[in-house]
Design a protein around this motif. Structure first.
Motif, PDB file in Angstrom:
ATOM      1  N   TYR A 198      -8.334 -59.199  31.151  1.00 13.80           N
ATOM      2  CA  TYR A 198      -7.370 -58.604  30.220  1.00 13.80           C
ATOM      3  C   TYR A 198      -6.073 -59.420  30.215  1.00 13.80           C
ATOM      4  N   ALA A 199      -5.628 -59.810  31.414  1.00 13.98           N
ATOM      5  CA  ALA A 199      -4.390 -60.607  31.506  1.00 13.98           C
ATOM      6  C   ALA A 199      -4.571 -61.937  30.784  1.00 13.98           C
ATOM      7  N   ARG A 200      -5.735 -62.568  30.969  1.00 12.63           N
ATOM      8  CA  ARG A 200      -5.947 -63.893  30.351  1.00 12.63           C
ATOM      9  C   ARG A 200      -6.011 -63.778  28.837  1.00 12.63           C
ATOM     10  N   ILE A 201      -6.554 -62.666  28.348  1.00  5.86           N
ATOM     11  CA  ILE A 201      -6.608 -62.489  26.888  1.00  5.86           C
ATOM     12  C   ILE A 201      -5.193 -62.329  26.335  1.00  5.86           C
ATOM     13  N   LEU A 202      -4.368 -61.541  27.041  1.00  4.58           N
ATOM     14  CA  LEU A 202      -2.965 -61.390  26.592  1.00  4.58           C
ATOM     15  C   LEU A 202      -2.275 -62.754  26.606  1.00  4.58           C
ATOM     16  N   ASP A 203      -2.570 -63.509  27.637  1.00  5.92           N
ATOM     17  CA  ASP A 203      -1.975 -64.860  27.773  1.00  5.92           C
ATOM     18  C   ASP A 203      -2.403 -65.719  26.585  1.00  5.92           C
ATOM     19  N   LEU A 204      -3.708 -65.708  26.285  1.00  8.25           N
ATOM     20  CA  LEU A 204      -4.231 -66.546  25.182  1.00  8.25           C
ATOM     21  C   LEU A 204      -3.666 -66.080  23.838  1.00  8.25           C
ATOM     22  N   LYS A 205      -3.351 -64.771  23.767  1.00  9.50           N
ATOM     23  CA  LYS A 205      -2.806 -64.258  22.496  1.00  9.50           C
ATOM     24  C   LYS A 205      -1.288 -64.390  22.478  1.00  9.50           C
ATOM     25  N   ARG A 206      -0.762 -65.082  23.485  1.00  8.18           N
ATOM     26  CA  ARG A 206       0.673 -65.348  23.593  1.00  8.18           C
ATOM     27  C   ARG A 206       1.506 -64.069  23.710  1.00  8.18           C
ATOM     28  N   LYS A 207       0.905 -63.035  24.243  1.00 10.48           N
ATOM     29  CA  LYS A 207       1.721 -61.860  24.596  1.00 10.48           C
ATOM     30  C   LYS A 207       2.159 -62.077  26.041  1.00 10.48           C
ATOM     31  N   PHE A 208       3.082 -63.021  26.194  1.00 10.42           N
ATOM     32  CA  PHE A 208       3.340 -63.559  27.537  1.00 10.42           C
ATOM     33  C   PHE A 208       3.947 -62.531  28.493  1.00 10.42           C
ATOM     34  N   LEU A 209       4.817 -61.700  27.993  1.00  4.93           N
ATOM     35  CA  LEU A 209       5.472 -60.768  28.922  1.00  4.93           C
ATOM     36  C   LEU A 209       4.454 -59.765  29.463  1.00  4.93           C
ATOM     37  N   GLU A 210       3.590 -59.246  28.570  1.00  2.53           N
ATOM     38  CA  GLU A 210       2.566 -58.302  29.050  1.00  2.53           C
ATOM     39  C   GLU A 210       1.609 -59.007  29.998  1.00  2.53           C
ATOM     40  N   ALA A 211       1.254 -60.239  29.643  1.00  2.17           N
ATOM     41  CA  ALA A 211       0.332 -61.000  30.515  1.00  2.17           C
ATOM     42  C   ALA A 211       0.989 -61.204  31.880  1.00  2.17           C
ATOM     43  N   ALA A 245       1.870 -65.717  36.452  1.00  6.70           N
ATOM     44  CA  ALA A 245       2.851 -64.677  36.080  1.00  6.70           C
ATOM     45  C   ALA A 245       4.201 -65.332  35.822  1.00  6.70           C
ATOM     46  N   VAL A 246       4.587 -66.284  36.681  1.00  3.46           N
ATOM     47  CA  VAL A 246       5.884 -66.971  36.500  1.00  3.46           C
ATOM     48  C   VAL A 246       5.861 -67.770  35.202  1.00  3.46           C
ATOM     49  N   THR A 247       4.791 -68.512  34.975  1.00  7.66           N
ATOM     50  CA  THR A 247       4.699 -69.339  33.760  1.00  7.66           C
ATOM     51  C   THR A 247       4.822 -68.475  32.514  1.00  7.66           C
ATOM     52  N   CYS A 248       4.067 -67.393  32.470  1.00  6.81           N
ATOM     53  CA  CYS A 248       4.104 -66.535  31.275  1.00  6.81           C
ATOM     54  C   CYS A 248       5.474 -65.915  31.084  1.00  6.81           C
ATOM     55  N   THR A 249       6.132 -65.569  32.185  1.00 10.65           N
ATOM     56  CA  THR A 249       7.469 -64.972  32.040  1.00 10.65           C
ATOM     57  C   THR A 249       8.438 -65.984  31.456  1.00 10.65           C
ATOM     58  N   SER A 271      14.357 -60.805  31.467  1.00  9.27           N
ATOM     59  CA  SER A 271      15.281 -60.942  32.607  1.00  9.27           C
ATOM     60  C   SER A 271      14.867 -60.026  33.743  1.00  9.27           C
ATOM     61  N   ARG A 272      14.387 -58.832  33.391  1.00 12.04           N
ATOM     62  CA  ARG A 272      13.988 -57.897  34.466  1.00 12.04           C
ATOM     63  C   ARG A 272      12.780 -58.436  35.226  1.00 12.04           C
ATOM     64  N   VAL A 273      11.805 -58.982  34.487  1.00 13.09           N
ATOM     65  CA  VAL A 273      10.604 -59.509  35.168  1.00 13.09           C
ATOM     66  C   VAL A 273      10.988 -60.742  35.972  1.00 13.09           C
ATOM     67  N   LEU A 274      11.893 -61.556  35.431  1.00 11.84           N
ATOM     68  CA  LEU A 274      12.356 -62.747  36.177  1.00 11.84           C
ATOM     69  C   LEU A 274      12.995 -62.312  37.495  1.00 11.84           C
ATOM     70  N   ALA A 275      13.776 -61.249  37.430  1.00 10.46           N
ATOM     71  CA  ALA A 275      14.453 -60.776  38.660  1.00 10.46           C
ATOM     72  C   ALA A 275      13.417 -60.338  39.685  1.00 10.46           C
ATOM     73  N   THR A 276      12.384 -59.631  39.215  1.00  5.51           N
ATOM     74  CA  THR A 276      11.327 -59.184  40.138  1.00  5.51           C
ATOM     75  C   THR A 276      10.654 -60.383  40.798  1.00  5.51           C
ATOM     76  N   VAL A 331      15.809 -70.675  35.605  1.00  8.67           N
ATOM     77  CA  VAL A 331      15.675 -69.742  34.460  1.00  8.67           C
ATOM     78  C   VAL A 331      16.289 -68.406  34.834  1.00  8.67           C
ATOM     79  N   TYR A 332      16.046 -67.953  36.079  1.00 10.35           N
ATOM     80  CA  TYR A 332      16.570 -66.634  36.477  1.00 10.35           C
ATOM     81  C   TYR A 332      18.091 -66.661  36.536  1.00 10.35           C
ATOM     82  N   LEU A 333      18.640 -67.793  37.035  1.00  7.64           N
ATOM     83  CA  LEU A 333      20.105 -67.878  37.159  1.00  7.64           C
ATOM     84  C   LEU A 333      20.741 -68.262  35.834  1.00  7.64           C
ATOM     85  N   GLU A 334      19.933 -68.268  34.792  1.00 15.48           N
ATOM     86  CA  GLU A 334      20.409 -68.533  33.416  1.00 15.48           C
ATOM     87  C   GLU A 334      21.150 -69.861  33.311  1.00 15.48           C
ATOM     88  N   ARG A 335      20.589 -70.871  33.986  1.00 11.40           N
ATOM     89  CA  ARG A 335      21.186 -72.199  33.866  1.00 11.40           C
ATOM     90  C   ARG A 335      20.467 -72.969  32.774  1.00 11.40           C
TER      91      ARG A 335
END
Lengths: 311, 335, 40
Positions: free
Chosen positions: B125-138, B170-174, B184-189, B208-212
């Motif tokens: 399921y995660a890979r399908i979301l990834d392939l469909k570019r629903k990156f945050l859900e993936a 997970a990091v790549t998709c975020t 930003s919330r997922v990045l913080a996690t 990316v998390y430190l918004e640089r």
């Protein structure tokens, strides 16, 4: 200096066996709280915001002193006025205590703590009955109350440690406790029960490791002091305090007016009462104002320090 | 069934002729095969295709099994089949076909007692979301999978490397997800998860998390680890990565500057000023960035909903930290 | 490098210099003085 962290199981067992507190309702007079336990309780209390939180404290006893070594939060849902450890909290407490024993943490639960966000450190009716119950079955047991909101305003931890008297016991002398503002909507709850318990003296201790770690964090401390604005952080609380003060003024004024209509010669006792009530209101008012002026002073100092230098 | 039967026998013979080693294949199946035999054939053929790394063919072979009627297959086996077929299609990045079987499996996975199959279902399921570019859900699902505590599920061992890869995914998709508060919330996690510090991708996660602002070399290094679909071109002729990076840098710039002309913003982002204006206006419209655009002056004014007095305190924290750093480095130099 | 750090630190002063900040600051200043007056 770290010997306090050693747990003497035999001595504790003997103390449990002797039960000296049964002969003297005021037996326990002092509380020592470790820096770790204090930090954990304050952070937990602040995380609850305006909702009351609740937790347990682990530790031991030493003569008339209860020593709190550590604290842990309980999974209970608080509301503005009630924190009742639900059934799942009891199960959690038992599991937590047993797991601790298994990993070599021998300290027993010696009390519970909860928060009174914004209305001071004292025991309400429900708190008194909870504490009485615990003192009946889980001695030695201590009740600690923390006010996270006033902690921010006052710049020091607002905390109180209490023990209740047995049912029906009349304390010889009025327990002296430091003056604190009680909101109008809680004064009755406070007044009815304030003679059923007494406050213990609180001191703190820290280990050599704590000292080392706190020194390392020193720069965080002065940076926080310079970059915090008590005026900003506590607006809602201050507005609530002024609102409460206005209520009390109005109530006092009504009573005064009422008395004037009633009789020309106010009995001296009554006169004294009015004055003490007004005196309290004046005291509350000056306390709020002093805190505000302190906040303003820090803003002005920061403005001079950081905004008056130009290229 | 008979025609299919004949077809299968013929396929088998072709296989046997083309790869003699398959003589081992037990030709016990006679022309008198039954439904069950067809099922067995298909499974056997699928195995062979799989061993030949012909994933889609293996999936097609299995998807020909009629799971809904006829042969009595219990839900657990149906679920296993659907997940198996989806997994095979995903080996060829075929999210469309895979999704069909994952959707079928989603009706069965709730009652499944088989943890390994449920885990595979989550991965599909995660890979399908990834392939469909629903990156945050993936990303959220990858992260959920990476947090498995057990190391033995059913009779299978959970591979540490696989978990690390899932966390990295997970990091790549975020990072590829659209910049904004949710990301930003997922990045913080992820940033606070100490397992991430060991990932090769950690430096870019930190920036990316430190918004640089991310520079081109860093983006190129990150691009090397991406899958083809994550480098695909979007309708506006930018790749998924370009869009994610431009939006991230734009959001970072909004933390640095009070306002900036599109000329300079374009130079900062490495794109044309018009493009920068277009992306900025879309992010403002989608409420993923706060600001206003003065088109006459061609300037964007960033807004920060933090109160002035609180911003003042934040500036003071920065000043004090900088002073503290200077004092400490003077101490280290013995001055 | 030290001198560069010091110069960048000085360049950060004044910490805040916007009209809106002045408005907010003076507003807070006056609110507190008003409260003091009322308390008196």
């Amino acid at each position: 200096s770290d010997s306090i962290y050693f747990y003497d199981e035999a001595a504790q067992a003997k103390f449990q066996h002797d039960k000296p507190w049964q002969q003297d309702p005021n037996f326990f007079r002092r509380v020592k709280i470790s820096a770790l336990a204090l930090l954990k309780m304050v952070v937990h209390a602040r995380s609850g915001g305006t909702i009351e939180i609740m937790g347990l404290m682990q530790g031991k006893t030493d003569g008339d002193t209860i020593i709190v070594m550590d604290a842990f939060a309980l999974p209970v849902e608080g509301t503005e006025t009630r924190v009742n450890a639900q059934a799942d909290a009891y199960e959690y407490m038992v599991d937590y205590s047993q797991t601790n024993k298994r990993v070599g943490r021998l300290e027993n639960v010696v009390g519970w703590y909860h928060s009174h966000p914004g209305y001071g450190c004292w025991l309400s009716g429900i708190d008194v009955s909870t504490q009485m119950l615990n003192q009946k079955f889980q001695e030695p047991f201590l009740a600690v109350v923390i006010d996270p909101t006033r902690t921010v305003t006052a710049g020091k931890v607002e905390i109180g440690a209490f023990r209740t008297y047995p049912e029906g016991y009349k304390p010889a002398d009025e327990p002296v406790s430091e003056y604190q503002t009680i909101p109008l909507n809680k004064i009755e709850d406070f007044g009815v029960h304030c003679k059923q318990y007494y406050a213990l003296d609180i001191t703190y201790f820290k280990s050599s490791l704590d000292s080392h770690l706190l020194d390392l964090l020193w720069n965080k401390y002065w940076v926080n002091t310079l970059s915090s604005s008590p005026l900003l952080g506590n607006r809602d609380y201050v507005a609530g305090q002024i609102f409460d003060l206005a209520d009390k003024l109005e109530q006092a004024e009504n009573q005064l007016a009422h008395a004037r209509l009633g009789s020309f010669f106010m009995p001296s006792q009554r006169k004294k009462e009015e004055e003490s009530q007004l005196a309290k209101i004046t005291r509350d008012s000056s306390k709020i104002t002093v805190e505000q002026v302190h906040g303003l002073m820090s803003q002005v100092i920061k403005d001079i320090l950081f905004n008056s230098v130009h290229q | 069934e008979d025609q299919l039967h004949a077809h299968l026998i013929c396929c088998l013979e072709n296989f046997v002729n083309s790869s003699p080693s398959l003589w081992l294949l037990p030709l016990a199946y006679g022309r008198k095969g039954s439904r069950v035999k067809v099922l067995a054939f298909r499974e056997k053929l699928a195995e062979l295709y799989e061993s030949e790394r012909q994933w889609s063919k293996a999936a097609q072979m299995l998807s020909g099994i009629d799971l809904d009627s006829g042969i009595r297959i219990d839900d657990a086996k149906k679920l296993a089949k659907c997940v198996k077929i989806a997994t095979l299609y995903l080996e060829d990045d075929d999210s469309v076909n895979a999704e069909a079987f994952v959707n079928k499996a989603s009706f069965l996975v709730g009652n499944s007692q088989h943890e390994a199959i449920s885990l595979q279902y989550k991965v599909c399921y995660a890979r399908i979301l990834d392939l469909k570019r629903k990156f945050l859900e993936a990303a959220l699902r990858y992260y959920d999978i990476s947090q498995i505590e057990k190391r033995h599920i059913s009779d299978e061992v959970v591979d540490e490397d696989a978990l690390e890869q899932t966390l990295s995914a997970a990091v790549t998709c975020t990072i590829l997800a659209a910049a904004g508060p949710q990301r930003s919330r997922v990045l913080a996690t992820l940033y606070k998860d100490e397992r991430c510090t060991k990932l090769k991708i950690y430096p870019i996660l930190q920036k990316v998390y430190l918004e640089r602002i991310l520079r081109k070399p860093e983006i190129d290094a990150f691009a090397e680890g991406l899958k083809p679909h994550q480098k695909a071109f979007l309708p506006d002729n930018f790749t998924v990565l370009d869009r994610a990076m431009i939006e991230h840098n734009l959001l970072s710039a909004s933390k640095l500057y009070t306002n900036i002309s599109f000329e300079e913003l374009g130079a900062l982002l490495g794109i044309a000023p018009q493009k920068a204006e277009k992306i900025a206006s879309r992010m403002i419209y989608e409420d993923r960035m706060r600001g206003s655009i003065d088109q006459v002056e061609a300037v964007i004014h960033f807004e920060d909903d933090t109160e002035e007095l609180q911003q003042w305190d934040q500036q003071i924290v920065g000043l004090c930290q900088a002073l503290n750093d200077i004092l400490e480095s003077m101490g280290r130099k013995g001055i | 490098s030290l001198l560069r750090q010091v110069s960048s630190l000085l360049r950060r002063l004044p910490a805040m210099e916007s009209e809106k900040f002045q408005d907010d600051f003076l507003m807070e200043f006056n609110d507190t003085l008003l409260m003091t007056y009322l308390a008196m």
